[in-house]
Scaffold this motif. Structure first.
Motif, PDB file in Angstrom:
ATOM      1  N   LYS A 148       0.837  -1.196   0.000  1.00 47.47           N
ATOM      2  CA  LYS A 148       0.000   0.000   0.000  1.00 47.47           C
ATOM      3  C   LYS A 148       0.874   1.249   0.000  1.00 47.47           C
ATOM      4  O   LYS A 148       1.998   1.250   0.500  1.00 47.47           O
ATOM      5  N   GLU A 149       0.345   2.327  -0.556  1.00 46.66           N
ATOM      6  CA  GLU A 149       1.080   3.590  -0.633  1.00 46.66           C
ATOM      7  C   GLU A 149       0.877   4.366   0.658  1.00 46.66           C
ATOM      8  O   GLU A 149      -0.250   4.719   1.016  1.00 46.66           O
ATOM      9  N   VAL A 150       1.975   4.616   1.370  1.00 39.79           N
ATOM     10  CA  VAL A 150       1.892   5.295   2.654  1.00 39.79           C
ATOM     11  C   VAL A 150       3.268   5.849   3.005  1.00 39.79           C
ATOM     12  O   VAL A 150       4.290   5.369   2.496  1.00 39.79           O
ATOM     13  N   GLY A 151       3.282   6.860   3.860  1.00 35.54           N
ATOM     14  CA  GLY A 151       4.545   7.458   4.270  1.00 35.54           C
ATOM     15  C   GLY A 151       5.233   6.659   5.366  1.00 35.54           C
ATOM     16  O   GLY A 151       4.851   5.518   5.664  1.00 35.54           O
ATOM     17  N   GLU A 152       6.213   7.266   5.990  1.00 30.27           N
ATOM     18  CA  GLU A 152       7.028   6.566   6.975  1.00 30.27           C
ATOM     19  C   GLU A 152       6.450   6.632   8.388  1.00 30.27           C
ATOM     20  O   GLU A 152       6.946   5.940   9.281  1.00 30.27           O
ATOM     21  N   GLU A 153       5.420   7.435   8.639  1.00 26.50           N
ATOM     22  CA  GLU A 153       4.844   7.552   9.968  1.00 26.50           C
ATOM     23  C   GLU A 153       4.213   6.219  10.359  1.00 26.50           C
ATOM     24  O   GLU A 153       3.345   5.687   9.663  1.00 26.50           O
ATOM     25  N   GLN A 154       4.656   5.649  11.479  1.00 29.81           N
ATOM     26  CA  GLN A 154       4.330   4.261  11.795  1.00 29.81           C
ATOM     27  C   GLN A 154       2.843   4.009  12.015  1.00 29.81           C
ATOM     28  O   GLN A 154       2.308   2.993  11.549  1.00 29.81           O
ATOM     29  N   SER A 155       2.148   4.891  12.701  1.00 30.15           N
ATOM     30  CA  SER A 155       0.732   4.649  12.966  1.00 30.15           C
ATOM     31  C   SER A 155      -0.082   4.630  11.675  1.00 30.15           C
ATOM     32  O   SER A 155      -0.992   3.798  11.509  1.00 30.15           O
ATOM     33  N   ALA A 156       0.237   5.527  10.751  1.00 34.16           N
ATOM     34  CA  ALA A 156      -0.457   5.538   9.456  1.00 34.16           C
ATOM     35  C   ALA A 156      -0.118   4.289   8.659  1.00 34.16           C
ATOM     36  O   ALA A 156      -0.979   3.717   7.975  1.00 34.16           O
ATOM     37  N   ASN A 157       1.128   3.858   8.763  1.00 29.72           N
ATOM     38  CA  ASN A 157       1.559   2.644   8.062  1.00 29.72           C
ATOM     39  C   ASN A 157       0.790   1.433   8.577  1.00 29.72           C
ATOM     40  O   ASN A 157       0.230   0.640   7.800  1.00 29.72           O
ATOM     41  N   LEU A 158       0.737   1.292   9.886  1.00 30.80           N
ATOM     42  CA  LEU A 158       0.041   0.159  10.485  1.00 30.80           C
ATOM     43  C   LEU A 158      -1.454   0.185  10.192  1.00 30.80           C
ATOM     44  O   LEU A 158      -2.087  -0.871  10.067  1.00 30.80           O
ATOM     45  N   ALA A 159      -2.029   1.369  10.061  1.00 33.16           N
ATOM     46  CA  ALA A 159      -3.460   1.482   9.789  1.00 33.16           C
ATOM     47  C   ALA A 159      -3.832   0.854   8.448  1.00 33.16           C
ATOM     48  O   ALA A 159      -4.950   0.368   8.272  1.00 33.16           O
ATOM     49  N   THR A 160      -2.900   0.847   7.512  1.00 33.03           N
ATOM     50  CA  THR A 160      -3.199   0.260   6.196  1.00 33.03           C
ATOM     51  C   THR A 160      -3.418  -1.247   6.280  1.00 33.03           C
ATOM     52  O   THR A 160      -4.074  -1.828   5.419  1.00 33.03           O
ATOM     53  N   TYR A 161      -2.855  -1.884   7.307  1.00 32.90           N
ATOM     54  CA  TYR A 161      -2.972  -3.334   7.444  1.00 32.90           C
ATOM     55  C   TYR A 161      -4.414  -3.769   7.699  1.00 32.90           C
ATOM     56  O   TYR A 161      -4.747  -4.936   7.500  1.00 32.90           O
ATOM     57  N   SER A 162      -5.238  -2.852   8.156  1.00 31.67           N
ATOM     58  CA  SER A 162      -6.634  -3.174   8.475  1.00 31.67           C
ATOM     59  C   SER A 162      -7.611  -2.356   7.635  1.00 31.67           C
ATOM     60  O   SER A 162      -8.747  -2.125   8.034  1.00 31.67           O
ATOM     61  N   ASN A 163      -7.159  -1.945   6.468  1.00 32.05           N
ATOM     62  CA  ASN A 163      -8.028  -1.199   5.549  1.00 32.05           C
ATOM     63  C   ASN A 163      -8.258  -2.042   4.302  1.00 32.05           C
ATOM     64  O   ASN A 163      -7.411  -2.080   3.409  1.00 32.05           O
ATOM     65  N   PRO A 164      -9.395  -2.740   4.203  1.00 33.36           N
ATOM     66  CA  PRO A 164      -9.626  -3.653   3.084  1.00 33.36           C
ATOM     67  C   PRO A 164      -9.940  -2.969   1.763  1.00 33.36           C
ATOM     68  O   PRO A 164      -9.988  -3.627   0.722  1.00 33.36           O
ATOM     69  N   ASP A 165     -10.155  -1.654   1.792  1.00 26.55           N
ATOM     70  CA  ASP A 165     -10.531  -0.938   0.573  1.00 26.55           C
ATOM     71  C   ASP A 165      -9.384  -0.145  -0.049  1.00 26.55           C
ATOM     72  O   ASP A 165      -9.496   0.321  -1.185  1.00 26.55           O
ATOM     73  N   LEU A 166      -8.295   0.007   0.687  1.00 24.17           N
ATOM     74  CA  LEU A 166      -7.175   0.801   0.194  1.00 24.17           C
ATOM     75  C   LEU A 166      -6.488   0.085  -0.964  1.00 24.17           C
ATOM     76  O   LEU A 166      -6.081  -1.074  -0.828  1.00 24.17           O
ATOM     77  N   PRO A 167      -6.360   0.730  -2.128  1.00 29.88           N
ATOM     78  CA  PRO A 167      -5.766   0.052  -3.287  1.00 29.88           C
ATOM     79  C   PRO A 167      -4.267  -0.147  -3.125  1.00 29.88           C
ATOM     80  O   PRO A 167      -3.631   0.420  -2.230  1.00 29.88           O
ATOM     81  N   LEU A 168      -3.706  -0.941  -4.027  1.00 30.54           N
ATOM     82  CA  LEU A 168      -2.268  -1.162  -4.028  1.00 30.54           C
ATOM     83  C   LEU A 168      -1.538   0.086  -4.499  1.00 30.54           C
ATOM     84  O   LEU A 168      -2.109   0.955  -5.167  1.00 30.54           O
TER      85      LEU A 168
END
Length: 312
Positions: free
Chosen positions: A276-296
């Motif tokens: 997933k496309e995300v920055g280096e901030e850890q909490s935002a990064n981890l949030a993508t792991y539980s987002n089933p709609d976020l594209p690649l």
């Protein structure tokens, strides 16, 4: 309401298009029936077929587990399908529809998962697919390397694969997260496992990683050095790594590339461990792991498709 209706209808047609090309097939691997899903691309010439291998833990064919849902592998398969590349993804033994009666964690070995991929490759070769490549994610990268060598597939793709043995990777991860006293204890446990000696007692914070029931599996996993295994591959190899991956560093991809200089190395800015496309901030990064709609990440599918289709 009109906007919602349009979204639902659009999603319906997309899913129906995929569904028309999907076959569910159970593949026998020893005493296990592996649940596989084939998405066969509708092209005039027979398309290459990717065998997609999930990462560690109870990860299913969509890239999800009981703790998080992100659909990373489902989106990967659908994206490759749209590029004219057929895919097979599967539930690992003991996961999803590949359930095994009375499966004991203590009886699992790393080679079991390699043999499962071998069985899937052989099944689809016998089904008439002439061009098969393996695409392994994270732990699945090492599994895929071993299977690619044993089954002589046409190509191999590593996504966020480790370049070091698992004990070294674990040591780095634990030292960055645990107080020194527990990190030191973890090193002692791994030193014991490396000489095939299990450990019964340990501090509570280490139980989730080194619980006694998983130790024999870890011993079997530690025997393999990914860089050494990748060096053995003679087929074309693509190594893909995201810069914002907080589980596997770019250094690992570079180690793999160094071990196999003929490989192609692609580093993707802003892509994390689950693509997933995300920055280096850890909490935002981890949030993508539980987002089933976020594209690649938009660069991933083109990178893989360009490599695979250029080999035809």
């Amino acid at each position: 309401m009109k906007k919602l209706f349009k979204t639902l209808i659009t999603g319906f047609f997309i899913n129906t298009s995929f569904a028309q090309q999907i076959d569910t097939i159970f593949v026998s691997s020893g005493d296990v029936n592996l649940h596989t899903v084939l998405m066969k691309a509708n092209t005039q010439e027979q398309s290459p077929l990717a065998i997609i291998i999930a990462g560690s833990g109870p990860t299913d064919l969509n890239g999800n587990n009981p703790m998080m849902k992100n659909n990373s592998l489902r989106f990967l398969a659908e994206g490759l399908f749209e590029k004219g590349i057929s895919t097979v993804r599967f539930d690992k033994r003991g996961v999803g529809k590949s359930k095994v009666a009375d499966l004991k964690e203590s009886e699992l070995r790393f080679e079991d998962f390699v043999n499962d991929v071998n069985a899937i490759v052989h099944h689809y070769k016998n089904a008439g697919f002439d061009r098969i490549f393996i695409l392994g994610h994270s732990e699945g990268s090492l599994i895929g390397m071993l299977s690619a060598a044993q089954t002589n597939t046409d190509d191999f793709v590593s996504l966020a694969g480790a370049g070091k043995a698992i004990d070294l990777i674990l040591q780095e991860q634990l030292e960055s997260k645990l107080p020194e006293q527990f990190a030191k204890e973890a090193r002692t446990i791994m030193d014991s496992l490396k000489i095939d000696k299990t450990v019964e007692k340990m501090s509570f914070p280490l139980l989730s990683v080194f619980r006694p029931s998983v130790q024999l599996y870890m011993i079997s996993w530690m025997t393999y050095d990914p860089a050494a295994e990748l060096a053995k591959l003679k087929m074309p190899v693509l190594i893909v790594q995201g810069i914002t991956d907080i589980q596997v560093s770019v250094e690992n991809a570079e180690l793999l590339h160094k071990a196999n200089p003929q490989s192609e190395l692609r580093i993707i800015e802003g892509m994390n461990h689950i693509f997933k496309e995300v920055g280096e901030e850890q909490s935002a990064n981890l949030a993508t792991y539980s987002n089933p709609d976020l594209p690649l990440h938009p660069e991933l599918i083109p990178v893989i498709a360009e490599f695979v289709l250029s080999q035809n």
